[in-house]
Design a protein around this motif. Structure first.
Motif, mmCIF file in Angstrom:
data_model
loop_
_atom_site.group_PDB
_atom_site.id
_atom_site.type_symbol
_atom_site.label_atom_id
_atom_site.label_comp_id
_atom_site.label_asym_id
_atom_site.label_seq_id
_atom_site.Cartn_x
_atom_site.Cartn_y
_atom_site.Cartn_z
ATOM 1 N N THR A 69 0.824 -1.205 0.000
ATOM 2 C CA THR A 69 0.000 0.000 0.000
ATOM 3 C C THR A 69 0.858 1.255 0.000
ATOM 4 N N ALA A 70 1.922 1.248 0.794
ATOM 5 C CA ALA A 70 2.751 2.437 0.947
ATOM 6 C C ALA A 70 3.440 2.849 -0.342
ATOM 7 N N ASP A 207 9.753 13.372 -6.670
ATOM 8 C CA ASP A 207 9.173 14.019 -5.492
ATOM 9 C C ASP A 207 9.363 13.109 -4.270
ATOM 10 N N TYR A 208 10.587 13.132 -3.737
ATOM 11 C CA TYR A 208 10.896 12.244 -2.613
ATOM 12 C C TYR A 208 10.085 12.588 -1.371
ATOM 13 N N LEU A 209 9.912 13.882 -1.089
ATOM 14 C CA LEU A 209 9.183 14.279 0.115
ATOM 15 C C LEU A 209 7.719 13.844 0.017
ATOM 16 N N ALA A 215 3.775 7.484 1.855
ATOM 17 C CA ALA A 215 4.121 6.185 2.433
ATOM 18 C C ALA A 215 3.864 6.185 3.940
ATOM 19 N N ALA A 216 4.186 7.293 4.594
ATOM 20 C CA ALA A 216 3.953 7.383 6.041
ATOM 21 C C ALA A 216 2.458 7.367 6.359
ATOM 22 N N ILE A 217 1.665 8.045 5.541
ATOM 23 C CA ILE A 217 0.208 8.040 5.744
ATOM 24 C C ILE A 217 -0.337 6.627 5.582
ATOM 25 N N LEU A 248 -0.095 14.363 8.900
ATOM 26 C CA LEU A 248 0.620 14.151 7.643
ATOM 27 C C LEU A 248 -0.300 14.348 6.441
ATOM 28 N N ALA A 249 -1.547 13.919 6.574
ATOM 29 C CA ALA A 249 -2.505 14.084 5.473
ATOM 30 C C ALA A 249 -2.745 15.562 5.183
#
Length: 517
Positions: A69-70, A207-209, A215-217, A248-249
């Motif tokens: 998913t991430a 767009d790494y950030l 991925a964190a979300i 984060l969202a």
């Protein structure tokens, strides 16, 4: 037919000799990735015993779901930027290497690590497969081909646990992973020969950030839904994860607005088709995976059938799913029908859940078959039509990112539905057991232990479990009703000039060259 128009897109690309071979490779890839999330379920007890890891065995499934998913948004965007074929081959190769590592794991940490790597590859296989359909099939026929993949999901959900049981009992649980190798090699050979190669490259920075935030979300959502009941919904860990995920969202939108090549283009967040389709897919998958996961449990616990026979009982559901997937794909060649198909499919999902909500210990085989058929038809009409609606509403250069958004929402919906259903089932079952003299080796968290109860109490416990299962399905109805209402307001549209497959005359008219395999 009055009031509708046939799309004026060419059918030639979809009839090219290589399309059948390319679709066979893509179908095999979806089969591998979807099987791997179900085949392991029946092998988990043996894995825990062999690797001495009962306390952390849940991570074997959660690690795959979390990783797949991430990485979904990242794979989709990278495919748009650098070409989907090479990334598809890379993700498939990664999946196969990780499958071998899973099969050879000597302890639980090794297996969990390999499952993470396998999820990274599997996530890429799924989203790139869906996006590749946009490269090799004309917009008018995407629904028909996407329908194949939905049928594969349904079949895998039934066949996977059966194969896992057979491998575990007759060979070894390691074959649940190693079986991927021969199928995957065939997939790689076919895909390498027939999939279209990209002709367009971009020099934009990755767009790494944005990828890290998404991925964190995804990680936060999967952890909450997978372990909320186990850790406690009000525990500091779960509450902290929920707060962090929400924060984060909120940060995603400004970060993606400033990115040169955003993983999640902000224009998609303002597209009614993309947003509504993703929410519909979320609701539909929450219901579908709850049904696919918990109906076999109901059959095995309440009706006392084996794992194999529970699959036989589920055949009406699979039949309804496969047939409706195929028909929905064919009907969706007319853009005006997309909304009608989605409304009908979601309404049938509601009807199926309401029927399943009446389950009891005495529900007969004929009634069960009818309920399963209605539920299967409803489930089959939605997922891939949603994806088709989105792909046909965005420019060709954004098909990968758009496919990733919908796939991401559907994955989260599946995890959410299963987690909420499991929590509701457990709490309602415990509530219905209140006052019954259930003692001895019975464990409310393991309904299979109902068999150890005295006969005088067993029937009441089975009825309690059956009714709790039905109540779980009823609790999903409001979510699916909301998805049905969204389908009414969905306004799918199609820009054939922008959205034709890259090898078609329309795409060539836009200045794009035909791909070479």
């Amino acid at each position: 037919m009055p009031g509708t128009r046939q799309l004026d897109t060419p059918r030639t690309p979809s009839r090219a000799p290589g399309v059948a071979a390319a679709m066979s490779a893509l179908v095999l890839a979806v089969l591998l990735a979807s099987l791997d999330s179900t085949i392991v379920s029946t092998a988990l007890p043996r894995i825990a015993e062999d690797l001495r890891g009962f306390d952390n065995i849940a991570w074997v499934s959660a690690a795959y779901l979390l990783a797949s998913t991430a990485v979904t948004p990242l794979w989709g965007k990278l495919g748009d930027m650098f070409g989907r074929k090479r990334l598809y081959l890379l993700s498939t190769g990664l999946f196969l290497i990780a499958s071998v590592a899973c099969g050879l794991a000597q302890d639980l940490p090794q297996l969990i690590g390999a499952r993470v790597l396998q999820g990274v590859g599997g996530g890429g296989m799924i989203v790139l497969t869906f996006a590749l359909v946009g490269d090799i099939v004309s917009p008018a026929e995407r629904g028909r081909y996407q329908g194949m993949f939905g049928s594969v999901y349904g079949v895998a959900s039934i066949v996977g646990p059966l194969l896992g049981g057979v491998f575990t009992d007759q060979l070894s649980w390691r074959w649940a992973f190693l079986i991927n190798l021969p199928i995957g090699v065939v997939t790689l050979v076919i895909a390498g020969r027939v999939l279209p190669a990209a002709t367009r490259r971009t020099a934009a920075r990755i767009d790494y950030l944005g990828a890290l935030l998404l991925a964190a979300i995804a990680t936060g959502i999967v952890l909450v839904t997978s372990f909320g009941q186990r850790w406690g919904w009000g525990s500091p860990s779960i509450v902290g994860l929920i707060v962090a995920t929400v924060v984060l969202a909120v940060l995603v939108v400004p970060v993606e607005r400033r990115a040169a090549a955003p993983i999640l283009p902000v224009t998609m967040l303002t597209s009614r088709t993309v947003v509504f389709s993703s929410l519909i897919g979320f609701a539909a998958n929450a219901a579908m995976f709850s049904v696919l996961l918990y109906l076999p449990t109901y059959l095995q616990v309440v009706h006392g059938v084996s794992a194999t026979l529970s699959g036989v009982h589920m055949l009406p559901l699979v039949l309804g799913l496969v047939v409706s997937q195929s028909l929905a794909g064919r009907w969706s060649v007319r853009v005006e029908r997309l909304r009608l198909i989605l409304v009908t499919g979601m309404a049938l999902n509601v009807a199926g859940l309401l029927l399943l909500g009446t389950l009891g210990a005495g529900t007969g085989t004929v009634a069960l078959s009818a309920y399963f058929l209605v539920a299967g038809v409803g489930m089959g009409m939605v997922p891939m039509v949603v994806l088709t609606a989105v792909q046909n509403s965005v420019p060709a250069q954004d098909i990968g990112a758009a496919s990733a958004v919908v796939t991401f929402a559907r994955s989260i919906g599946a995890a959410f539905g299963v987690a909420i259903f499991g929590s509701l089932l457990t709490s309602d079952f415990a509530h219905r057991l209140h006052g019954l003299p259930v003692t001895g080796g019975f464990d409310p968290a393991r309904p299979d232990t109902i068999a150890v109860l005295p006969s005088a109490v067993r029937h009441a416990a089975l009825e309690a479990f059956a009714r709790a299962t039905g109540t779980g399905f009823l609790w999903l109805v409001p979510l699916v009703v909301a998805g049905t209402l969204l389908a009414f307001f969905l306004a799918p549209h199609r820009d054939t000039a922008k959205d034709a497959p890259v090898g078609s005359p329309l795409a060539q008219g836009n200045g794009e060259r035909a791909p070479v395999a």
